[in-house]
Design a protein around this motif. Structure first.
Motif: not given
Ligand SMILES: Nc1ncnc2c1ncn2[C@@H]1O[C@H](COP(=O)(O)OP(=O)(O)O)[C@@H](O)[C@H]1O
Ligand SMILES: O=P(O)(O)O[C@H]1O[C@H](CO)[C@@H](O[C@H]2O[C@H](CO)[C@@H](O)[C@H](O)[C@H]2O)[C@H](O)[C@H]1O
Length: 443
Positions: A135-158
């Motif tokens: 949806q708003s981000n992209t997630s890469v799944v590593f063989d049912h062990a980990a999921v890496m979510k990369l934020f696409r829109r990156v506003p300032p702030g934690l």
């Protein structure tokens, strides 16, 4: 320069589709082993701007068909008289694994910092694929062990998703997908930028929304039975979900503190004005809604960090128990707004609203959708699960959210008004669900 102004609007996660791009310029390009990390500043003709993040893998001008099919090919760029083709690296399995390895090795390149959580081993050799739900981000799944979510829109702030998952993981919460690592940076003004996060993959999980929708559908397909008689009765799960949400709230309170204050009813009233301005069906409720919201703002309540956008689509049932995911808060709000302490009742209200949705959406579009008996059964299912959720919540929190009726009702109303505007924009056929709730809440 790659043709980002053509490519970005074709991406599902691109949020500026209703605006006209004036220019796209790279704010920062960081060379990583085998790819470039790019922060792009998109400026719009209306004067606004957004920052996006893309990992670019360079290939030869004849990309493999699979990459073309996913839309991963960004286009061509001329560099020193030669033409190179740029791809969205996340769709390249080896590139995704290289990014994970940078996290595992705690690497820093320029301002881009990759870091694993203390004591975590990342599955750097696991097969990787981009997840289906994008949806708003992209997630890469590593063989049912980990999921890496990369934020696409990156506003300032934690980003609160990283911030709160980190706090909850370090405190040992059993109700979140354990944080394994993160990618962070800093903008030219020194503001933190959250680029991505890796969490443990929840194996054999079921989304709360799918479970609730199935349970409600089963009941409404057989309206002669009652909610407590059907095989797919959800009440036990709803009780445990209430316990899980209360446990997350307690951990956040213990770790990040509690203050007292008033509900931000001005923000709610602004939202009401905006919703009523775009949805004429809200006009008859506007005055009463404002009165109810203002009244709730007159008493002091406990405020702390909360999820902020909780609903059944944000909880996963795994064999050991419920997990709460996606602590990003309401995506339309600025980061600082989303990080502001709020009442846990906001999250409780989000879940209560979601039970209503799960039951009433079964009736949307059905010829017998207005049938009195079906609606009565739907209400029974909702009451049963809402009560179970609140009882489970009370078991852990030490108070029943229903005993804080005025504030809880204000949060339910605020969410229902938000939903009316949301549905009017994205799912007009569903708008009757929250509209009916606004009517009920103001009766
Ligand atoms: N740790 C996890 N394990 C398994 N599935 C997950 C996990 N985190 C997310 N998902 C799946 O990915 C979907 C999207 O995740 P979410 O964090 O809500 O991303 P977004 O911010 O893009 O909406 C979830 O609805 C869920 O189905
Ligand atoms: O995409 P997000 O998770 O940020 O949430 C937004 O979209 C949700 C719709 O998918 C919307 O939720 C509404 O519909 C849900 C069913 O699809 C229902 O469970 C929720 O109760 C209802 O609010 C959410 O409001 C919106 O922020």
């Amino acid at each position: 320069m790659l043709p980002f102004a053509d490519w970005l609007p074709r991406q599902r996660w691109y949020a500026g589709r209703h605006r006209r791009i004036q220019a796209v310029r790279p704010e920062a390009v960081t060379a990583l082993p085998g790819m470039d990390h790019m922060l792009l500043l998109v400026s719009y003709e209306d004067g606004g701007s957004d920052r996006y993040q893309v990992f670019v893998r360079w290939g030869d001008p004849q990309p493999p068909a699979a990459e073309r099919a996913t839309g991963a090919r960004i286009g061509e760029a001329e560099t020193d008289g030669s033409t190179r083709v740029g791809f969205d690296a996340l769709y390249d399995e080896s590139a995704a694994r290289e990014i994970l390895a940078l996290i595992a090795d705690d690497k820093t390149f320029g301002t881009v910092r990759f870091a694993a959580e203390p004591g975590v081993t990342l599955p750097v050799d696991a097969p990787a694929r981009v997840g289906n739900v994008e949806q708003s981000n992209t997630s890469v799944v590593f063989d049912h062990a980990a999921v890496m979510k990369l934020f696409r829109r990156v506003p300032p702030g934690l980003n609160p998703d990283l911030e709160l998952n980190r706090v909850l993981a370090r405190a040992g919460s059993r109700h979140v997908a354990r944080l394994m690592g993160a990618i962070e940076s800093t903008d030219p003004n020194g503001q933190p930028l959250t680029l991505g996060m890796v969490s443990e993959y929840a194996q054999n999980s079921a989304e709360g929304w799918a479970m609730a929708a199935t349970s409600a559908r089963d009941l409404l397909n057989d309206p002669d039975t009652h909610a407590d008689q059907v095989g797919g009765d959800l009440a036990g799960e709803s009780f445990r979900l209430g316990e899980a949400v209360a446990s997350v709230h307690r951990t956040l309170a213990d770790e990040l503190g509690v203050t007292t204050g008033r509900i931000a009813v001005d923000v709610m009233c602004d939202r009401l004005d905006e919703a009523a301005g775009t949805v004429p069906e809200l006009a008859p409720y506007k005055e009463r809604a404002e009165t109810a919201l203002r009244a709730a703002g007159e008493v002091e309540i406990d405020l702390q960090r909360v999820h902020g956008d909780l609903h059944l689509g944000q909880v996963l049932r795994t064999p050991p128990g419920w997990l709460v995911i996606d602590f990003e808060g309401e995506p339309g709000q600025p980061v600082e707004e989303r990080r502001r302490p709020d009442s846990p009742l906001r999250d409780v209200a989000g879940m209560l609203r979601s039970f209503e949705y799960a039951a009433y959406q079964v009736l949307v579009g059905r010829d017998d959708g207005d049938d009195a008996k079906l609606n009565e059964r739907a209400r029974e299912w909702i009451d049963r699960n809402q009560i179970a959720f609140c009882e489970g919540y009370a078991e852990v929190a030490g108070y029943d959210p229903r005993d804080r009726g005025m504030a809880l009702r204000a949060y339910e109303l605020d969410k229902a008004l938000y939903e009316v505007a949301y549905e009017a924009k994205y799912r007009p056929a569903w708008m009757r669900i929250p509209l009916k709730s606004v009517d009920r809440l103001l009766r």
